[in-house]
Design an enzyme around this catalytic site. Sequence first.
Site, PDB file in Angstrom:
ATOM      1  N   ASP A  90     -15.523   1.101 -13.920  1.00 51.91           N
ATOM      2  CA  ASP A  90     -15.210   1.984 -12.784  1.00 51.91           C
ATOM      3  C   ASP A  90     -13.724   2.353 -12.714  1.00 51.91           C
ATOM      4  O   ASP A  90     -13.381   3.465 -12.352  1.00 51.91           O
ATOM      5  CB  ASP A  90     -15.602   1.307 -11.459  1.00 51.91           C
ATOM      6  CG  ASP A  90     -17.058   1.565 -11.093  1.00 51.91           C
ATOM      7  OD1 ASP A  90     -17.782   2.125 -11.934  1.00 51.91           O
ATOM      8  OD2 ASP A  90     -17.465   1.224  -9.964  1.00 51.91           O
ATOM      9  N   GLY A 146     -12.238   1.353   1.537  1.00 47.88           N
ATOM     10  CA  GLY A 146     -11.456   0.797   0.434  1.00 47.88           C
ATOM     11  C   GLY A 146     -10.857   1.826  -0.503  1.00 47.88           C
ATOM     12  O   GLY A 146     -11.330   2.961  -0.587  1.00 47.88           O
ATOM     13  N   ASN A 149      -8.317   0.931  -6.609  1.00 46.36           N
ATOM     14  CA  ASN A 149      -7.621   0.150  -7.639  1.00 46.36           C
ATOM     15  C   ASN A 149      -8.175  -1.267  -7.809  1.00 46.36           C
ATOM     16  O   ASN A 149      -8.174  -1.808  -8.895  1.00 46.36           O
ATOM     17  CB  ASN A 149      -6.110   0.131  -7.383  1.00 46.36           C
ATOM     18  CG  ASN A 149      -5.763  -0.458  -6.052  1.00 46.36           C
ATOM     19  OD1 ASN A 149      -6.601  -0.541  -5.152  1.00 46.36           O
ATOM     20  ND2 ASN A 149      -4.515  -0.860  -5.893  1.00 46.36           N
ATOM     21  N   GLU A 175     -15.007   6.788  -3.553  1.00 39.65           N
ATOM     22  CA  GLU A 175     -16.024   7.534  -4.308  1.00 39.65           C
ATOM     23  C   GLU A 175     -15.850   7.333  -5.813  1.00 39.65           C
ATOM     24  O   GLU A 175     -16.779   7.533  -6.580  1.00 39.65           O
ATOM     25  CB  GLU A 175     -15.846   9.016  -3.957  1.00 39.65           C
ATOM     26  CG  GLU A 175     -17.082   9.849  -4.109  1.00 39.65           C
ATOM     27  CD  GLU A 175     -16.748  11.326  -3.901  1.00 39.65           C
ATOM     28  OE1 GLU A 175     -17.694  12.100  -3.816  1.00 39.65           O
ATOM     29  OE2 GLU A 175     -15.566  11.699  -3.846  1.00 39.65           O
ATOM     30  N   THR A 228      -3.453   9.135   4.542  1.00 39.05           N
ATOM     31  CA  THR A 228      -4.837   8.944   4.960  1.00 39.05           C
ATOM     32  C   THR A 228      -4.887   7.941   6.111  1.00 39.05           C
ATOM     33  O   THR A 228      -5.652   8.116   7.071  1.00 39.05           O
ATOM     34  CB  THR A 228      -5.708   8.433   3.783  1.00 39.05           C
ATOM     35  OG1 THR A 228      -5.325   9.095   2.592  1.00 39.05           O
ATOM     36  CG2 THR A 228      -7.174   8.643   4.053  1.00 39.05           C
ATOM     37  N   GLU A 246      -3.742  -1.249   5.426  1.00 42.01           N
ATOM     38  CA  GLU A 246      -3.088  -1.735   4.202  1.00 42.01           C
ATOM     39  C   GLU A 246      -2.743  -0.507   3.379  1.00 42.01           C
ATOM     40  O   GLU A 246      -3.610   0.077   2.727  1.00 42.01           O
ATOM     41  CB  GLU A 246      -4.037  -2.660   3.438  1.00 42.01           C
ATOM     42  CG  GLU A 246      -4.349  -3.965   4.156  1.00 42.01           C
ATOM     43  CD  GLU A 246      -3.173  -4.922   4.206  1.00 42.01           C
ATOM     44  OE1 GLU A 246      -2.263  -4.817   3.363  1.00 42.01           O
ATOM     45  OE2 GLU A 246      -3.152  -5.767   5.110  1.00 42.01           O
ATOM     46  N   GLY A 248       0.420   2.241   1.336  1.00 37.21           N
ATOM     47  CA  GLY A 248       1.213   2.319   0.107  1.00 37.21           C
ATOM     48  C   GLY A 248       2.603   1.722   0.238  1.00 37.21           C
ATOM     49  O   GLY A 248       3.002   1.236   1.297  1.00 37.21           O
ATOM     50  N   CYS A 280      -0.559  -1.561  -5.133  1.00 37.23           N
ATOM     51  CA  CYS A 280       0.183  -1.124  -3.944  1.00 37.23           C
ATOM     52  C   CYS A 280       1.541  -1.804  -3.814  1.00 37.23           C
ATOM     53  O   CYS A 280       2.503  -1.213  -3.339  1.00 37.23           O
ATOM     54  CB  CYS A 280      -0.647  -1.371  -2.697  1.00 37.23           C
ATOM     55  SG  CYS A 280      -1.211  -3.067  -2.566  1.00 37.23           S
ATOM     56  N   GLU A 383       5.774   7.298  -3.605  1.00 33.60           N
ATOM     57  CA  GLU A 383       4.857   6.402  -4.314  1.00 33.60           C
ATOM     58  C   GLU A 383       4.159   7.178  -5.422  1.00 33.60           C
ATOM     59  O   GLU A 383       3.539   8.210  -5.170  1.00 33.60           O
ATOM     60  CB  GLU A 383       3.806   5.833  -3.355  1.00 33.60           C
ATOM     61  CG  GLU A 383       2.912   4.819  -4.042  1.00 33.60           C
ATOM     62  CD  GLU A 383       1.797   4.270  -3.150  1.00 33.60           C
ATOM     63  OE1 GLU A 383       1.168   5.055  -2.431  1.00 33.60           O
ATOM     64  OE2 GLU A 383       1.562   3.047  -3.196  1.00 33.60           O
ATOM     65  N   GLY A 456       1.945  -0.370   6.798  1.00 34.83           N
ATOM     66  CA  GLY A 456       0.739  -0.992   7.329  1.00 34.83           C
ATOM     67  C   GLY A 456       0.848  -1.577   8.709  1.00 34.83           C
ATOM     68  O   GLY A 456       1.937  -1.646   9.302  1.00 34.83           O
ATOM     69  N   GLU A 460      -3.913  -9.044   6.031  1.00 34.64           N
ATOM     70  CA  GLU A 460      -5.103  -9.571   5.370  1.00 34.64           C
ATOM     71  C   GLU A 460      -4.731 -10.911   4.749  1.00 34.64           C
ATOM     72  O   GLU A 460      -3.566 -11.133   4.388  1.00 34.64           O
ATOM     73  CB  GLU A 460      -5.592  -8.607   4.281  1.00 34.64           C
ATOM     74  CG  GLU A 460      -6.255  -7.376   4.895  1.00 34.64           C
ATOM     75  CD  GLU A 460      -6.996  -6.489   3.906  1.00 34.64           C
ATOM     76  OE1 GLU A 460      -6.609  -6.445   2.726  1.00 34.64           O
ATOM     77  OE2 GLU A 460      -7.953  -5.821   4.337  1.00 34.64           O
TER      78      GLU A 460
END
Length: 486
Positions: A90, A146, A149, A175, A228, A246, A248, A280, A383, A456, A460
């Site tokens: 993937d 999600g 990466n 996707e 985003t 979370e 960039g 990231c 980035e 962010g 996490e």
Amino acid sequence: MQRYKNFVNGTYLDNHTKEYFAVVNPATGKQIYEVEIADKTVLNAARESAAAGFKVWSAMDAVTRSRILMAAVSLLRKKNHELAQIEVMDTGKPFQEAVAVDVVTGADVIEFFAWAAPGISGSQQDLGQDFYYTRREPLGICAGIGAWNYPLQIACWKAGPALACGNSMIFKPSEETPLGALKLAEIFTQAGVPDGVFNVVQGAAAVGQWLTACPGIEKISFTGEVGTGKKVMTSAASTLKDVTMELGGKSALIIFEDADLDNAVSAAMLGNFYTQGEVCTNCTRVFVHTSIQEQFLKTLLDRIRANIKMGDPMDPDTNFGALISSEHREKVLSYIQTAKAEGATQLCGHTMPDLPNQNQEGFFLPPTVFTHCTDEMTLVKEEVFGPVMAVLDFDREAEVIQRANATHFGLAAGVFTTDIQRAHRVIHQLEAGICWINAYGNSPAQMPVGGYKQSGIGRENGRETIRHYTQVKSIYMGMGPLDSPF
Ligand code: NDP
């Protein structure tokens, strides 16, 4: 060609529109499977199933939940090889990474929260004869969205704490990398997680947008780009959802003149070329003290030439894979062109003859290093999310701290020095949530991670995260007659 469906209420569910998308293996450029898009029927079913799943799951005692999650951890570890292969197909990342890191660190985080869950408790305080106590309760339905990466790891890092705290989850993978999350859903079901507790819906931004606006979803845990993330937060505000972001980064690695040079070069390479630069926390601004810059660059280029093996990611000897897509490679290449146009010097990269030729079909792009970079250059400010290192020089400690902080990002930072007082003094002044001293990139389950500034909100991993997946209920207990003027 195999076509996967959405995973709802413990099983695969057909969509009504028959719409689907195709997934491409980045290393070959070829389509490998198809996935049905979550239409309104699927999305509503996911919400209903997550609501029903939440009732069952949150009513279970924490020890039972913990045992079920530990069964999922065992299955993840047992299937490590197979799951790592899926991640490689993937994402295009090297199998040697995926088999050592992606699944294992996902399992570690679920294990950490499975152990922590039975210890979640409230408190009690006397108020004369009356008293109050608090309960730390789950939020309800949480949505996870999600990036591409670390698809399976990101799904585990969100599902682990969410489920351990008694929530249910609807997860939308990128996707571009949709399969790992479906395999995680299968594993949860096999481990005994009740139907509806973990659902996976597939599709692009529209599916994510639906989740962020959906009434009845209490939290969004998002991993992706800053832009985003802002859209997600704006949409989540319409129903005042809790958010974890979370996002960039453009992180700085500062290498002082007394640093162990080989270790510092290792950090710079790990922090720019691991997962072909698609990480990231990457330290894409490498500040090297002027007095050691020549030696640093020589060691760096020698090691790139000697040790980077770009090629078929499934080959266990390959340590440098393909970028996620043709579009993404074009984006990274455009940053390289801009850097050259703005006056940076390219020391190695996609034109370098002694690295393997770019595979024409896969989306390969070799490690690229720029020197003579300045803080104003596009490459140094934005980035890139690819294997492009910008090397900058500095002379003074105060100067490098100010320059490292001169960005709206604040995800990570690293310092290399053998002066322990300077190491802590500098790190304490850096505006970043994840910092390393004489190390770079390691992110164990116990350590909270997350960004300062626009990188962010929330954290996490680590015990800290329990606060982000629970809410406190205060209960006042009256022990005598109620005092009232009425
Ligand atoms: P994107 O922001 O493009 O996408 C992230 C996810 O959001 C994808 O599932 C995407 O769907 C979905 N999405 C896109 N638009 C919307 C929307 N309007 N509402 C809701 N969901 C939406 O990020 P990338 O996938 O390109 O990932 C790379 C970025 O992720 C980098 O900036 C990187 O730094 C960051 N990242 C941060 C990490 C951290 O822990 N801080 C870890 C890993 C990555 P789809 O892709 O299917 O269109």
